[in-house]
Design a protein around this motif. Sequence first.
Motif, PDB file in Angstrom:
ATOM      1  N   PRO A 717      84.064   8.806  -0.641  1.00 15.91           N
ATOM      2  CA  PRO A 717      84.474   9.966  -1.435  1.00 15.91           C
ATOM      3  C   PRO A 717      83.587  10.138  -2.667  1.00 15.91           C
ATOM      4  CG  PRO A 717      86.367   8.637  -0.827  1.00 15.91           C
ATOM      5  CD  PRO A 717      85.159   7.845  -0.468  1.00 15.91           C
ATOM      6  N   ASP A 718      83.178  11.356  -2.927  1.00 14.82           N
ATOM      7  CA  ASP A 718      82.276  11.607  -4.040  1.00 14.82           C
ATOM      8  C   ASP A 718      82.307  13.090  -4.369  1.00 14.82           C
ATOM      9  OD1 ASP A 718      80.404  11.180  -6.035  1.00 14.82           O
ATOM     10  OD2 ASP A 718      78.985  10.136  -4.733  1.00 14.82           O
ATOM     11  N   TYR A 719      81.467  13.511  -5.297  1.00 22.01           N
ATOM     12  CA  TYR A 719      81.386  14.912  -5.673  1.00 22.01           C
ATOM     13  C   TYR A 719      79.984  15.194  -6.198  1.00 22.01           C
ATOM     14  CZ  TYR A 719      81.614  13.462 -10.564  1.00 22.01           C
ATOM     15  OH  TYR A 719      81.338  12.887 -11.778  1.00 22.01           O
ATOM     16  N   ARG A 720      79.586  16.460  -6.119  1.00 21.58           N
ATOM     17  CA  ARG A 720      78.322  16.911  -6.700  1.00 21.58           C
ATOM     18  C   ARG A 720      78.637  18.028  -7.687  1.00 21.58           C
ATOM     19  NH1 ARG A 720      77.015  17.431  -1.336  1.00 21.58           N
ATOM     20  NH2 ARG A 720      76.575  19.659  -1.593  1.00 21.58           N
ATOM     21  N   PRO A 721      78.380  17.827  -8.996  1.00 25.70           N
ATOM     22  CA  PRO A 721      78.737  18.841  -9.992  1.00 25.70           C
ATOM     23  C   PRO A 721      77.564  19.779 -10.289  1.00 25.70           C
ATOM     24  CG  PRO A 721      78.115  16.848 -11.106  1.00 25.70           C
ATOM     25  CD  PRO A 721      77.947  16.572  -9.631  1.00 25.70           C
ATOM     26  N   ARG A 744      82.898  18.744  -3.035  1.00 22.55           N
ATOM     27  CA  ARG A 744      83.576  17.484  -2.760  1.00 22.55           C
ATOM     28  C   ARG A 744      83.026  16.862  -1.478  1.00 22.55           C
ATOM     29  NH1 ARG A 744      88.304  17.041  -5.868  1.00 22.55           N
ATOM     30  NH2 ARG A 744      88.816  18.938  -7.024  1.00 22.55           N
ATOM     31  N   SER A 745      82.820  15.564  -1.476  1.00 21.86           N
ATOM     32  CA  SER A 745      82.321  14.849  -0.313  1.00 21.86           C
ATOM     33  C   SER A 745      83.412  13.957   0.258  1.00 21.86           C
ATOM     34  CB  SER A 745      81.112  13.983  -0.682  1.00 21.86           C
ATOM     35  OG  SER A 745      80.053  14.775  -1.192  1.00 21.86           O
ATOM     36  N   ASP A 746      83.507  13.939   1.585  1.00 21.90           N
ATOM     37  CA  ASP A 746      84.439  13.055   2.292  1.00 21.90           C
ATOM     38  C   ASP A 746      85.858  13.207   1.777  1.00 21.90           C
ATOM     39  OD1 ASP A 746      82.125  12.337   3.515  1.00 21.90           O
ATOM     40  OD2 ASP A 746      82.171  10.227   2.911  1.00 21.90           O
ATOM     41  N   ASP A 747      86.230  14.455   1.502  1.00 25.40           N
ATOM     42  CA  ASP A 747      87.598  14.809   1.114  1.00 25.40           C
ATOM     43  C   ASP A 747      88.059  14.152  -0.176  1.00 25.40           C
ATOM     44  OD1 ASP A 747      87.713  16.390   3.314  1.00 25.40           O
ATOM     45  OD2 ASP A 747      89.025  15.094   4.487  1.00 25.40           O
ATOM     46  N   TYR A 748      87.138  13.932  -1.138  1.00 25.98           N
ATOM     47  CA  TYR A 748      87.600  13.458  -2.444  1.00 25.98           C
ATOM     48  C   TYR A 748      88.516  14.518  -3.043  1.00 25.98           C
ATOM     49  CZ  TYR A 748      87.832  12.668  -7.430  1.00 25.98           C
ATOM     50  OH  TYR A 748      88.304  12.507  -8.704  1.00 25.98           O
ATOM     51  N   PRO A 749      89.774  14.178  -3.379  1.00 30.91           N
ATOM     52  CA  PRO A 749      90.734  15.206  -3.804  1.00 30.91           C
ATOM     53  C   PRO A 749      90.956  15.334  -5.301  1.00 30.91           C
ATOM     54  CG  PRO A 749      91.912  13.220  -3.226  1.00 30.91           C
ATOM     55  CD  PRO A 749      90.437  12.898  -3.091  1.00 30.91           C
ATOM     56  N   HIS A 768      86.259  19.425 -22.866  1.00 32.16           N
ATOM     57  CA  HIS A 768      86.748  18.773 -21.656  1.00 32.16           C
ATOM     58  C   HIS A 768      87.272  19.794 -20.637  1.00 32.16           C
ATOM     59  CE1 HIS A 768      86.261  15.104 -23.889  1.00 32.16           C
ATOM     60  NE2 HIS A 768      87.138  15.493 -24.800  1.00 32.16           N
ATOM     61  N   VAL A 769      86.343  20.583 -20.115  1.00 29.87           N
ATOM     62  CA  VAL A 769      86.703  21.505 -19.038  1.00 29.87           C
ATOM     63  C   VAL A 769      87.013  20.674 -17.796  1.00 29.87           C
ATOM     64  CG1 VAL A 769      85.946  23.439 -17.634  1.00 29.87           C
ATOM     65  CG2 VAL A 769      85.200  23.250 -20.030  1.00 29.87           C
ATOM     66  N   VAL A 770      88.173  20.903 -17.206  1.00 33.99           N
ATOM     67  CA  VAL A 770      88.627  20.070 -16.088  1.00 33.99           C
ATOM     68  C   VAL A 770      88.815  20.930 -14.845  1.00 33.99           C
ATOM     69  CG1 VAL A 770      90.457  18.559 -15.214  1.00 33.99           C
ATOM     70  CG2 VAL A 770      89.767  18.439 -17.620  1.00 33.99           C
ATOM     71  N   ILE A 771      88.176  20.498 -13.762  1.00 36.50           N
ATOM     72  CA  ILE A 771      88.485  21.057 -12.443  1.00 36.50           C
ATOM     73  C   ILE A 771      89.666  20.269 -11.901  1.00 36.50           C
ATOM     74  CG2 ILE A 771      87.656  21.404 -10.091  1.00 36.50           C
ATOM     75  CD1 ILE A 771      84.861  21.737 -11.174  1.00 36.50           C
ATOM     76  N   GLU A 772      90.759  20.942 -11.667  1.00 34.58           N
ATOM     77  CA  GLU A 772      91.985  20.268 -11.267  1.00 34.58           C
ATOM     78  C   GLU A 772      91.858  19.661  -9.877  1.00 34.58           C
ATOM     79  OE1 GLU A 772      95.699  22.570 -12.803  1.00 34.58           O
ATOM     80  OE2 GLU A 772      94.179  24.056 -12.295  1.00 34.58           O
ATOM     81  N   ALA A 773      92.746  18.751  -9.570  1.00 37.00           N
ATOM     82  CA  ALA A 773      92.789  18.136  -8.241  1.00 37.00           C
ATOM     83  C   ALA A 773      92.921  19.215  -7.178  1.00 37.00           C
ATOM     84  CB  ALA A 773      93.963  17.166  -8.164  1.00 37.00           C
ATOM     85  N   GLY A 774      92.096  19.126  -6.170  1.00 36.73           N
ATOM     86  CA  GLY A 774      92.144  20.074  -5.065  1.00 36.73           C
ATOM     87  C   GLY A 774      91.429  21.385  -5.298  1.00 36.73           C
ATOM     88  N   GLN A 775      90.952  21.658  -6.524  1.00 34.38           N
ATOM     89  CA  GLN A 775      90.250  22.903  -6.833  1.00 34.38           C
ATOM     90  C   GLN A 775      88.741  22.650  -6.814  1.00 34.38           C
ATOM     91  OE1 GLN A 775      92.308  25.605  -7.107  1.00 34.38           O
ATOM     92  NE2 GLN A 775      93.951  24.111  -6.759  1.00 34.38           N
ATOM     93  N   ASN A 776      87.968  23.723  -6.905  1.00 37.09           N
ATOM     94  CA  ASN A 776      86.513  23.535  -6.853  1.00 37.09           C
ATOM     95  C   ASN A 776      85.761  24.167  -8.011  1.00 37.09           C
ATOM     96  OD1 ASN A 776      86.729  26.211  -6.188  1.00 37.09           O
ATOM     97  ND2 ASN A 776      85.280  26.133  -4.483  1.00 37.09           N
ATOM     98  N   GLU A 777      86.477  24.773  -8.967  1.00 35.75           N
ATOM     99  CA  GLU A 777      85.786  25.355 -10.103  1.00 35.75           C
ATOM    100  C   GLU A 777      86.722  25.458 -11.299  1.00 35.75           C
ATOM    101  OE1 GLU A 777      84.467  29.260  -8.989  1.00 35.75           O
ATOM    102  OE2 GLU A 777      86.471  30.128  -9.075  1.00 35.75           O
ATOM    103  N   GLY A 807      89.231   3.782  -8.150  1.00 36.86           N
ATOM    104  CA  GLY A 807      89.422   2.854  -9.252  1.00 36.86           C
ATOM    105  C   GLY A 807      88.256   2.726 -10.205  1.00 36.86           C
ATOM    106  N   ARG A 808      87.184   3.435 -10.014  1.00 37.39           N
ATOM    107  CA  ARG A 808      86.056   3.333 -10.954  1.00 37.39           C
ATOM    108  C   ARG A 808      85.629   4.731 -11.388  1.00 37.39           C
ATOM    109  NH1 ARG A 808      80.982   4.089  -8.522  1.00 37.39           N
ATOM    110  NH2 ARG A 808      81.088   4.445  -6.260  1.00 37.39           N
ATOM    111  N   VAL A 809      85.090   4.814 -12.609  1.00 42.46           N
ATOM    112  CA  VAL A 809      84.631   6.089 -13.160  1.00 42.46           C
ATOM    113  C   VAL A 809      83.240   6.377 -12.606  1.00 42.46           C
ATOM    114  CG1 VAL A 809      84.020   7.362 -15.237  1.00 42.46           C
ATOM    115  CG2 VAL A 809      86.024   5.836 -15.235  1.00 42.46           C
ATOM    116  N   VAL A 810      83.103   7.543 -12.020  1.00 38.61           N
ATOM    117  CA  VAL A 810      81.819   7.972 -11.459  1.00 38.61           C
ATOM    118  C   VAL A 810      81.312   9.128 -12.307  1.00 38.61           C
ATOM    119  CG1 VAL A 810      80.626   8.920  -9.448  1.00 38.61           C
ATOM    120  CG2 VAL A 810      82.484   7.247  -9.152  1.00 38.61           C
ATOM    121  N   GLU A 811      80.176   8.918 -12.967  1.00 38.24           N
ATOM    122  CA  GLU A 811      79.597   9.933 -13.843  1.00 38.24           C
ATOM    123  C   GLU A 811      78.392  10.563 -13.164  1.00 38.24           C
ATOM    124  OE1 GLU A 811      79.390   9.246 -18.173  1.00 38.24           O
ATOM    125  OE2 GLU A 811      77.226   9.553 -17.921  1.00 38.24           O
ATOM    126  N   ARG A 812      78.307  11.896 -13.259  1.00 37.10           N
ATOM    127  CA  ARG A 812      77.210  12.633 -12.660  1.00 37.10           C
ATOM    128  C   ARG A 812      76.693  13.661 -13.674  1.00 37.10           C
ATOM    129  NH1 ARG A 812      77.190   9.232  -9.253  1.00 37.10           N
ATOM    130  NH2 ARG A 812      77.999   9.349  -7.116  1.00 37.10           N
TER     131      ARG A 812
END
Length: 958
Positions: A717-721, A744-749, A768-777, A807-812
């Motif tokens: 699971p991952d994401y590309r911003p 979103r990659s591999d259904d990261y929710p 802190h603009v937040v894309i909510e869970a399940g949303q894409n923008e 369980g880990r913070v992924v920064e992009r």
Amino acid sequence: MRVPFAFALTILMLAVALHPTTTAADEAVPTGSPPEAVDYGRDIAPIFEVYCVACHTADDANGEFVLDSFADLLGGGEHGPAITPGEPDSSRLFLMVAGRIEPVMPPDDMEGPNEAERALLRLWIEQGAKGPEGDPPVRRMPRTPQIERTSNQPLPITAVALAPQQPHLAVARFRSVEIVEVGSEKTLRTLPEQPGKVNDLRFSSDGRRLVVASGVTGAFGQASVYEVASGERIAELVGHRDILYAAALSPDGKTVATAGYDAEVRLWDLASGELLQTLSGHNGAIFDVAFSPDGAVLATASADETVKLWKVSSGERLDTLAQPQGEVWSVAFTPDGERIVAGSADNQFRVWKFVSRERARTNPLVATRFADEAPLVRLTLTADGQRLIVASAAGRLTMFDTASWSQVSDLPDGSDLISDIAVNPAGDRAVVGSMDGTLSWIDLPSGPEAMAAQGTRFADSPQPIEEIYLTVEALAELQEPTGGENQRSEQAMPLPRGAIVQGVLQAGDGDTAAVDWFRFDARRGEVWMIETQAARDGSPLDSVVQVFDAASQPVLRTRLQAVHESYFTFRGKDSTQSNDFRLFDWQAMELNDYLYSAGEVTRLWMYPRGPDSGFNVYPGTGARWTFFDTTPVTHALQEPAYIVRELAPGESPASNGLPVFEIPYLNDDDGSRQIGSDSRLRFVAPSDGSYKIAVRDARGLGGADFKYRLTLRPASPDYRPRVDKITQPIPAGAGREFRVAIVRSDDYPGPVEFEISGLPEGLHATEHVVIEAGQNEAFGVVWADADVPANQTFAPPRVVARAKILGRVVERAAGDLGELKTGPRPQATLRIVPDIDASSSAGDPDDASATEAVAASETATLRIRPGETISAVVHVDRHGNEGEIRLGNEFAGRNMPHGVFVDNIGLSGLLVLPGSDRQQFFITAAPTAALGPRLFHLTAAIEGGITSPPVLLEVVEE
């Protein structure tokens, strides 16, 4: 019952049939001198049937002249009597047929009676134009062209039947029925030629007699009963006005029930051939009939979307089962006589408790099951009543357990034109007849084998599966065998745990289908991604991938319980549209509900915003997403749709009369819309074991150029911003909107947070603009203080995204906002403030005290509860712009929490009228809105889109 594939199919079979067509009129033409007494039924009625009846029936009486009966003939038409008995030269009908007066009949462009037929008609009138003695004949043959058959393709199989106590199989084709010995497949005998298409075959309960339902479309229906051992016809039952679709013998073998296109049921005494009852009440063709095990009640299935129950002894109608939502094509009683089962064109079968045995009573519906994406054309029960086999119009065969009416097995697919299916007395084999002329046998799992098949469809225990994410050092690069060795499931190519396979989908050769099989091992809970790359490389392959267990049974992904029934209104939807989903009874639906239709699962994202709109589905804009790896498809107007919920492992479906949809691990086109028509599937192993991947073409094609690459890898699971740059100057005292988005990659929710750094003094941004869970923008604002000088240029602020994954913070790094410039004060600026008292003068835009109160409270937070509507005010400071200021339509509230929206905007949207400096507006939170704070703003359609500063909107508990 055998499936009536409409008139077009019947005409097609007439055209391809080898047998010549002989008309009743041809049979009536004398070869020598006429008989001494001309018989109306034998000699004259067939002439009228061939040349006249088509234009002179009660439904279509040209010249008000009707030929439905002899009495109608004598009644004449708009010009008076048509026949003068004894005087043919004074009989208008004869003179018109002879061409001696106008108009000539039949018209000039139609064939009329020949010379011998005209002579016979003249003689009949001279002899007094006597009518029939007794009932007039029913059987008549249309005049059709004789087309010689040139193809060697076998004629379509229209019906099959297996004898209950004899090793006999009956197979029907156009005009013919063969009795075949089961096992040797030797043809024992061919029954006498039938008048047309044979739609039904039924053996008696002892297997010694066979009833054949046939007829000629638009002419008559005929049921014939034969002794199987000798082939002797012992009864010929003719009385229907159109072709028969069904005929059945009662369990005691004494009564025959017949039904067909004329919407009537007839009950006949087999011994005498006497008509016992005519049952009327259906408003459409009757496709199937079934006797109860004791023979006391008859069930009939009809195109009028009902099943009716009739008392055989009296003809009384006992009940009408009206729950189906499409033509009912098949009906049966369970062998114990406790249930009635019927399959229909709404893709479902229904089960009723049978209680109306002696008198009219309501038979309660006890189960409704969705069985396929296509109409159900045939169902049959095993002799022990423990299993139900269902065939669909798409050629799929499915087996259900009758104890719970749950699916236990997918059987090998048949032809797309299955016409009939029959199960042998032992219940371990079924024979399938198809309209492509093929006859095939399939083995039915039973006992422990069937239960094992059922077990592979679910997890080993009713407990949720804990997902396990693994890593592999590298994916093995493999080449598929070139000889097609893996085109059989038992020869699946083994794969290591993580591989990329270069393959070619070869065409099937008759013994093997165009399917490539691969095998891999997995432990319970492991998450794997299965993906093809074909269309992206220019291959003609439209790939489909599916996961099977070691026994080659489909693995179930989940079950979806329908909780609300609906359908598409106004217009259909193509496979990409995400807006304007207009659904019947949409007010009963809620945001984030799953919507199931035709195998596709999507999700409701935004409510309809007025009388001329519908739901937006996820992701809200652009090509729509699908869920559970279902495939996007086109939906027709009035196509059924259901709100569904996912059942937990081991959870029993609700007895609400609505279907349960079983979703296998299968994908055609990627539901996340990232890889086009290639396939992508997320697989969670339900238990430790070996699994198989099947790769095929959606159209069943294959060939040397059908190349593909199959990838099996652990899910990661991952994401590309990314962030859209701000390209316009930021006006003093106002702002500009920017957009952040993720793939979103591999259904990261989960949610993703964006942080902006490097803003200069005097410029501010949404924190802190937040894309909510399940949303894409999501959207933010950069705004400038009112005293910032114009025409300044600043270095691009950087944007970083962060998410917590496994369980880990992924920064992009997301990019930057671009080089920022400042501009002069705009002609209007916006502020969002609470509505101090919506019921007071604060709602009056011309009240000065209200305006001052609003301005003083501009730093306040707006709070809203789920399911609540509040009001706020947009305040406009005008600096030269005195016109109308538009603030958007359904997307007027920018960056609101999902499920919170600007409401009651009307057709014109949210706007501030000319000369006004404020406008009240309403904010509604859906019951599903998530709790928590979020910054939102408004954007005005002036000067390229200027924004208000963001305001905090918090969704709070009740």
